[in-house]
Design a protein around this motif. Sequence first.
Motif, PDB file in Angstrom:
ATOM      1  N   HIS A   1     -63.818 -34.791  83.094  1.00 43.44           N
ATOM      2  CA  HIS A   1     -63.708 -36.237  83.022  1.00 43.44           C
ATOM      3  C   HIS A   1     -65.081 -36.887  82.983  1.00 43.44           C
ATOM      4  O   HIS A   1     -66.000 -36.472  83.686  1.00 43.44           O
ATOM      5  CB  HIS A   1     -62.938 -36.769  84.237  1.00 43.44           C
TER       6      HIS A   1
ATOM      7  N   ASP B   1     -54.988 -39.629  81.772  1.00 42.39           N
ATOM      8  CA  ASP B   1     -54.407 -38.460  82.442  1.00 42.39           C
ATOM      9  C   ASP B   1     -54.689 -37.147  81.714  1.00 42.39           C
ATOM     10  O   ASP B   1     -54.032 -36.149  81.934  1.00 42.39           O
ATOM     11  CB  ASP B   1     -52.905 -38.653  82.633  1.00 42.39           C
ATOM     12  N   GLU B   2     -55.674 -37.161  80.797  1.00 42.06           N
ATOM     13  CA  GLU B   2     -56.090 -35.906  80.167  1.00 42.06           C
ATOM     14  C   GLU B   2     -56.605 -34.955  81.244  1.00 42.06           C
ATOM     15  O   GLU B   2     -57.179 -35.401  82.249  1.00 42.06           O
ATOM     16  CB  GLU B   2     -57.226 -36.179  79.167  1.00 42.06           C
ATOM     17  N   PRO B   3     -56.447 -33.656  81.041  1.00 43.70           N
ATOM     18  CA  PRO B   3     -56.999 -32.721  82.025  1.00 43.70           C
ATOM     19  C   PRO B   3     -58.532 -32.774  82.023  1.00 43.70           C
ATOM     20  O   PRO B   3     -59.135 -33.255  81.064  1.00 43.70           O
ATOM     21  CB  PRO B   3     -56.492 -31.361  81.534  1.00 43.70           C
TER      22      PRO B   3
ATOM     23  N   ALA C   1     -65.820 -31.163  85.264  1.00 44.24           N
ATOM     24  CA  ALA C   1     -64.542 -30.711  85.800  1.00 44.24           C
ATOM     25  C   ALA C   1     -64.464 -30.954  87.301  1.00 44.24           C
ATOM     26  O   ALA C   1     -63.375 -31.048  87.867  1.00 44.24           O
ATOM     27  CB  ALA C   1     -64.354 -29.235  85.497  1.00 44.24           C
TER      28      ALA C   1
END
Length: 421
Positions: free
Chosen positions: A224, A219-221, A188
């Motif tokens: 990553h 663009d997923e929250p 995160a």
Amino acid sequence: MRHAGLRHGLAAALGCLCLACPAQEAPPTVGAKAEAEGEPAAAPARESEPAPEPAPAPEPEPEPAPAPELELAFVGDIIYGRYRDSGFDPIVEGELPPFAAMAAALEADLSFANLETPVVETLPEKSPSHADYRFGASRAMAQSLVDAGFDAVSIANNHHNDQREAGHRETPQILADLGIVAAGAARAEAPAFRFETLEYQGWRVAFGAATTKLNMPLDEPPPHLPWAKTEDLLAMIEGPLREARASHDLVIVSLHWGQEYTDDPSVRQKRAARALVEAGADLVFGHHPHVLQGIESHEGGVIAYSMGNFLFENAGPVPKLTGVLHLRYTRSAGRPCLSAARFDPAVITRKPYPHPEPAEGRSGTQVRDRLQTLSRRLGTAWRENADDGSMHMELPQCAGAPHAEPAEASEQVGGEDPQGE
Ligand SMILES: [Zn+2]
């Protein structure tokens, strides 16, 4: 790792995994304190009856001398099964050990794989992902990584999202519980790309993983994965790589990249891999195409563009051809020297379930021919050891190497190697 008993020593040494942490210090105070308390200050006065022997103080563990050599082993993609419309279809059924046939070929001080599937405590009956290909493994399945002696896996790959949030959360935790270092976890908080540290007999090995492939929108929250386009890998990795170079004996960069089922890496891949070696990587450990590609020597480093499959249901004529890359390093005054690079051919057989075994006969020839042909296109030659069918990369001899390759090493290879692009 070769000796199962040493796994706990490694796990203890892995307490500090981030690059910013200070080097792990041996805890000599415990032994020293015990000795001070256990030893009497002076011999007791002699009496007619002998005094009871004081409890022997535990000997403090002497600091072991760093091992003069370190051998690393690398294999390609490992999955444990996939979701079909009917539910999860495991590759390995029951208690059958999937890597047992490869035990001898996997012997090394530290061994690495690309774990192409998230690991969760219990696999859900239906896939939580709607991607075309959806993988997964349970904690019980991942135990076979431990049984085979794997020490570290890359988890930065396009299937890491297949179990959604549970996979992001549970995969690094379960692997840590199993004593396996996971490089390339989804995070995160920045930076996404970080090196983990493995310590073994005085050697410090940095292992970082990135992917150019994602089965999810960018663009997923968060969290990553460490993701970049191939042409942007150097920009993401170079800073941490130079730091890791200064504080480790060896630096390994794992990359999940390339085009599936192609024989050769792209121009962009070659450019990125060579730049990473020039920036200090000892090995670029590539995977994703599901076929073995050439393995190149470049300025003292090694680039394995794609190691192919290792435990995978696709056992087609080319995807089944695989092997284990062994790199042996020798301590020297400066950076450790690559003293040997060996490739043990293997093949994925279908019976009684898909699993790797040493490639002999015709399949051994196919693996050797593929490695030789594709590596020559990259300017690197391998020679066969006729005794056991293993392949050996042509390398300059390390100065003062205790086990330098014998002179027959250069027998079969002429000087006609094409220059790599
Ligand atoms: Zn992949």
